[in-house]
Scaffold this active site. Structure first.
Site, PDB file in Angstrom:
ATOM      1  CD  GLU A   6       0.902   7.539   5.396  1.00 40.58           C
ATOM      2  OE1 GLU A   6       0.650   6.467   5.967  1.00 40.58           O
ATOM      3  OE2 GLU A   6       1.423   8.525   5.976  1.00 40.58           O
TER       4      GLU A   6
ATOM      5  CG  ASP B 152       1.653  14.404  16.478  1.00 37.31           C
ATOM      6  OD1 ASP B 152       1.836  13.415  17.221  1.00 37.31           O
ATOM      7  OD2 ASP B 152       2.191  14.543  15.372  1.00 37.31           O
TER       8      ASP B 152
ATOM      9  CB  SER C  26      -0.942  -0.005   1.209  1.00 41.35           C
ATOM     10  OG  SER C  26      -0.214  -0.175   2.405  1.00 41.35           O
TER      11      SER C  26
ATOM     12  CG  HIS D 150       1.400   1.837   4.806  1.00 39.98           C
ATOM     13  ND1 HIS D 150       0.310   1.990   3.976  1.00 39.98           N
ATOM     14  CD2 HIS D 150       1.573   3.055   5.417  1.00 39.98           C
ATOM     15  CE1 HIS D 150      -0.170   3.222   4.087  1.00 39.98           C
ATOM     16  NE2 HIS D 150       0.584   3.885   4.942  1.00 39.98           N
TER      17      HIS D 150
ATOM     18  CG  PHE E 199       9.877  12.928  10.411  1.00 38.17           C
ATOM     19  CD1 PHE E 199       8.899  13.665  11.055  1.00 38.17           C
ATOM     20  CD2 PHE E 199       9.484  11.811   9.678  1.00 38.17           C
ATOM     21  CE1 PHE E 199       7.563  13.300  10.986  1.00 38.17           C
ATOM     22  CE2 PHE E 199       8.157  11.436   9.595  1.00 38.17           C
ATOM     23  CZ  PHE E 199       7.194  12.178  10.264  1.00 38.17           C
TER      24      PHE E 199
HETATM   25  P1  FAD Z   1      -2.707   6.216  19.935  1.00 36.87           P
HETATM   26  O1  FAD Z   1      -2.622   4.926  19.239  1.00 36.87           O
HETATM   27  O2  FAD Z   1      -3.950   6.561  20.630  1.00 36.87           O
HETATM   28  O3  FAD Z   1      -1.540   6.350  20.962  1.00 36.87           O
HETATM   29  C1  FAD Z   1      -0.187   6.067  20.606  1.00 36.87           C
HETATM   30  C2  FAD Z   1       0.547   5.689  21.858  1.00 36.87           C
HETATM   31  O4  FAD Z   1       0.706   6.820  22.689  1.00 36.87           O
HETATM   32  C3  FAD Z   1      -0.203   4.660  22.612  1.00 36.87           C
HETATM   33  O5  FAD Z   1       0.462   3.457  22.508  1.00 36.87           O
HETATM   34  C4  FAD Z   1      -0.327   5.171  24.019  1.00 36.87           C
HETATM   35  O6  FAD Z   1       0.354   4.285  24.873  1.00 36.87           O
HETATM   36  C5  FAD Z   1       0.341   6.510  24.027  1.00 36.87           C
HETATM   37  N1  FAD Z   1      -0.573   7.529  24.472  1.00 36.87           N
HETATM   38  C6  FAD Z   1      -1.600   8.048  23.775  1.00 36.87           C
HETATM   39  N2  FAD Z   1      -2.198   9.000  24.492  1.00 36.87           N
HETATM   40  C7  FAD Z   1      -1.524   9.072  25.651  1.00 36.87           C
HETATM   41  C8  FAD Z   1      -1.662   9.872  26.803  1.00 36.87           C
HETATM   42  N3  FAD Z   1      -2.621  10.794  26.896  1.00 36.87           N
HETATM   43  N4  FAD Z   1      -0.779   9.663  27.805  1.00 36.87           N
HETATM   44  C9  FAD Z   1       0.201   8.743  27.724  1.00 36.87           C
HETATM   45  N5  FAD Z   1       0.374   7.956  26.638  1.00 36.87           N
HETATM   46  C10 FAD Z   1      -0.479   8.128  25.636  1.00 36.87           C
HETATM   47  N6  FAD Z   1      -0.931  12.071  12.340  1.00 36.87           N
HETATM   48  C11 FAD Z   1      -1.749  12.973  11.736  1.00 36.87           C
HETATM   49  O7  FAD Z   1      -1.949  14.077  12.259  1.00 36.87           O
HETATM   50  N7  FAD Z   1      -2.358  12.685  10.531  1.00 36.87           N
HETATM   51  C12 FAD Z   1      -2.194  11.487   9.915  1.00 36.87           C
HETATM   52  O8  FAD Z   1      -2.761  11.255   8.837  1.00 36.87           O
HETATM   53  C13 FAD Z   1      -1.345  10.512  10.532  1.00 36.87           C
HETATM   54  N8  FAD Z   1      -1.152   9.301   9.969  1.00 36.87           N
HETATM   55  C14 FAD Z   1      -0.388   8.369  10.623  1.00 36.87           C
HETATM   56  C15 FAD Z   1      -0.245   7.096  10.053  1.00 36.87           C
HETATM   57  C16 FAD Z   1       0.516   6.124  10.679  1.00 36.87           C
HETATM   58  C17 FAD Z   1       0.651   4.761  10.041  1.00 36.87           C
HETATM   59  C18 FAD Z   1       1.178   6.425  11.913  1.00 36.87           C
HETATM   60  C19 FAD Z   1       2.025   5.391  12.582  1.00 36.87           C
HETATM   61  C20 FAD Z   1       1.032   7.682  12.489  1.00 36.87           C
HETATM   62  C21 FAD Z   1       0.258   8.660  11.865  1.00 36.87           C
HETATM   63  N9  FAD Z   1       0.069   9.929  12.428  1.00 36.87           N
HETATM   64  C22 FAD Z   1      -0.732  10.853  11.786  1.00 36.87           C
HETATM   65  C23 FAD Z   1       0.755  10.304  13.694  1.00 36.87           C
HETATM   66  C24 FAD Z   1      -0.149  10.160  14.928  1.00 36.87           C
HETATM   67  O9  FAD Z   1      -1.247  11.017  14.838  1.00 36.87           O
HETATM   68  C25 FAD Z   1       0.696  10.522  16.145  1.00 36.87           C
HETATM   69  O10 FAD Z   1       1.720   9.590  16.351  1.00 36.87           O
HETATM   70  C26 FAD Z   1      -0.097  10.759  17.416  1.00 36.87           C
HETATM   71  O11 FAD Z   1       0.757  11.366  18.382  1.00 36.87           O
HETATM   72  C27 FAD Z   1      -0.684   9.520  18.047  1.00 36.87           C
HETATM   73  O12 FAD Z   1      -1.819   9.123  17.386  1.00 36.87           O
HETATM   74  P2  FAD Z   1      -2.211   7.550  17.435  1.00 36.87           P
HETATM   75  O13 FAD Z   1      -3.515   7.352  16.825  1.00 36.87           O
HETATM   76  O14 FAD Z   1      -1.076   6.772  16.912  1.00 36.87           O
HETATM   77  O15 FAD Z   1      -2.340   7.423  19.008  1.00 36.87           O
END
Ligand code: FAD
Length: 301
Positions: free
Chosen positions: A19, A111, A17, A271, A221
């Site tokens: 991105e 983030d 895939s 990916h 990064f």
């Molecule tokens: P989660 O899966 O909810 O959390 C990630 C980890 O952080 C968890 O394992 C958890 O243990 C820890 N955590 C979460 N919240 C807390 C908290 N409050 N306190 C302590 N620990 C915590 N970002 C964008 O803005 N747009 C995108 O399109 C985008 N695409 C992405 C695609 C991929 C494949 C990946 C890997 C990342 C992407 N990101 C994107 C980045 C992502 O948004 C950030 O890494 C963000 O900080 C965490 O989002 P998540 O959904 O991975 O978080």
């Protein structure tokens, strides 16, 4: 240029895939669509388009996704974040994506609004984390929902265990696939996968592969993402500064070696973070025998 490809050993070709990110200017849009047309013949399993945290790219992401669905045969997933938005705002965005034909979301928390490294505050009326967003999406329709995974743990996670707990919560909420943050050390990924499976998580964990467009930028990064970059890469890229073609060749070698090695370890899906550029991705896949040999001129940033 070394075309001695580390062969893919599996009986089936790997599933790939790609991105993309939404373009910010007309020039970037031209680059994106050239990339899309160059990669389309590889018949990816799906392509995905990122979404700015806090909805900052709502329109550009929607436009890009709409056009991919209307003009190409590629299954297209929309990334979606929930940071800084109410549940209703997120649902309204989901409805818009649904109306243009999206059936697959990559559900992310996003983030913190203050930037990477600042404290994450859930929106009072929003989905509190990615697991809640996954549940919300599943409640809204029969969507395929992918999520993130972090082989070297997310920088906010206290430890690897907390990270895998969050992945488990996302899977329990209905996620069907995880796409990983990029990494370069396959031993780290293999150990992570063992821990994930030991936690009872059975969904595909798809490695995120980052062909290195520019080592200096990548290191910066990676530092923010908590991903490590092997020191050995310095040596491999040494004396390629003034030679973009040599640099691209090294980058394609590294990405192809990584995919071939993961394939030997039984991984069948990848990916690829294209950074909206085709040449390096094509060069990587051609080294693996998955695409015709490519000219690398113009591949390096
Ligand atoms: P989660 O899966 O909810 O959390 C990630 C980890 O952080 C968890 O394992 C958890 O243990 C820890 N955590 C979460 N919240 C807390 C908290 N409050 N306190 C302590 N620990 C915590 N970002 C964008 O803005 N747009 C995108 O399109 C985008 N695409 C992405 C695609 C991929 C494949 C990946 C890997 C990342 C992407 N990101 C994107 C980045 C992502 O948004 C950030 O890494 C963000 O900080 C965490 O989002 P998540 O959904 O991975 O978080």
């Amino acid at each position: 240029m070394t075309e001695t490809a580390p062969a893919i050993t599996g009986t089936k070709p790997p599933r790939i895939s790609f991105e993309f990110f939404p373009p910010k200017s007309p020039d970037m849009a031209d680059q994106l669509w050239q990339t899309v047309h160059a990669l389309q013949p590889l018949a990816p399993d799906f392509v995905s388009v990122t979404y700015g945290a806090g909805g900052t790219t709502r329109e550009p992401t929607l436009d890009t996704v709409r056009r991919l669905i209307a003009e190409t045969p590629m299954a297209t997933a929309a990334h979606l974040t929930c940071v800084g938005a109410t549940r209703d705002e997120v649902r309204a965005v989901v409805d818009e994506f649904k109306a243009v034909g999206v059936r697959h979301f990559v559900a992310l928390r996003g983030d913190p609004q203050g930037g990477v490294g600042t404290r994450y505050e859930p929106h009072p009326g929003g989905f509190e984390n990615a697991a809640a967003l996954v549940r919300g999406l599943r409640d809204m329709g029969d969507f395929e929902v992918s999520v993130s995974a972090y082989p070297e743990k997310h920088p906010e996670s206290a430890d690897a265990g907390a990270d895998i707990d969050m992945l488990k919560r996302k899977v329990d909420a209905g996620a069907t696939r995880a796409l990983t943050q990029f990494f370069f050390d396959n031993d780290i990924f293999e150990r992570y996968l063992e821990q994930v499976r030991a936690a009872g998580i059975t969904i595909p964990i798809v490695p995120g592969i980052m062909p290195i467009q520019n080592l200096t930028q990548l290191k910066r990064f990676a530092g923010m993402c908590g991903a490590s970059v092997p020191e050995a890469f310095d040596l491999r890229f040494q004396s390629t500064e003034a030679n973009p073609e040599a640099r691209a060749s090294v980058a394609a070698d590294i990405a192809a070696e990584q995919i071939a090695d993961l394939s030997q370890r039984g991984i069948e899906e990848f990916h690829i973070y294209t950074m909206n550029r085709a040449p390096l991705t094509l060069a990587t896949l051609s080294r693996l025998g998955l695409y015709g040999a490519r000219d690398l001129s113009g591949a390096a940033a």
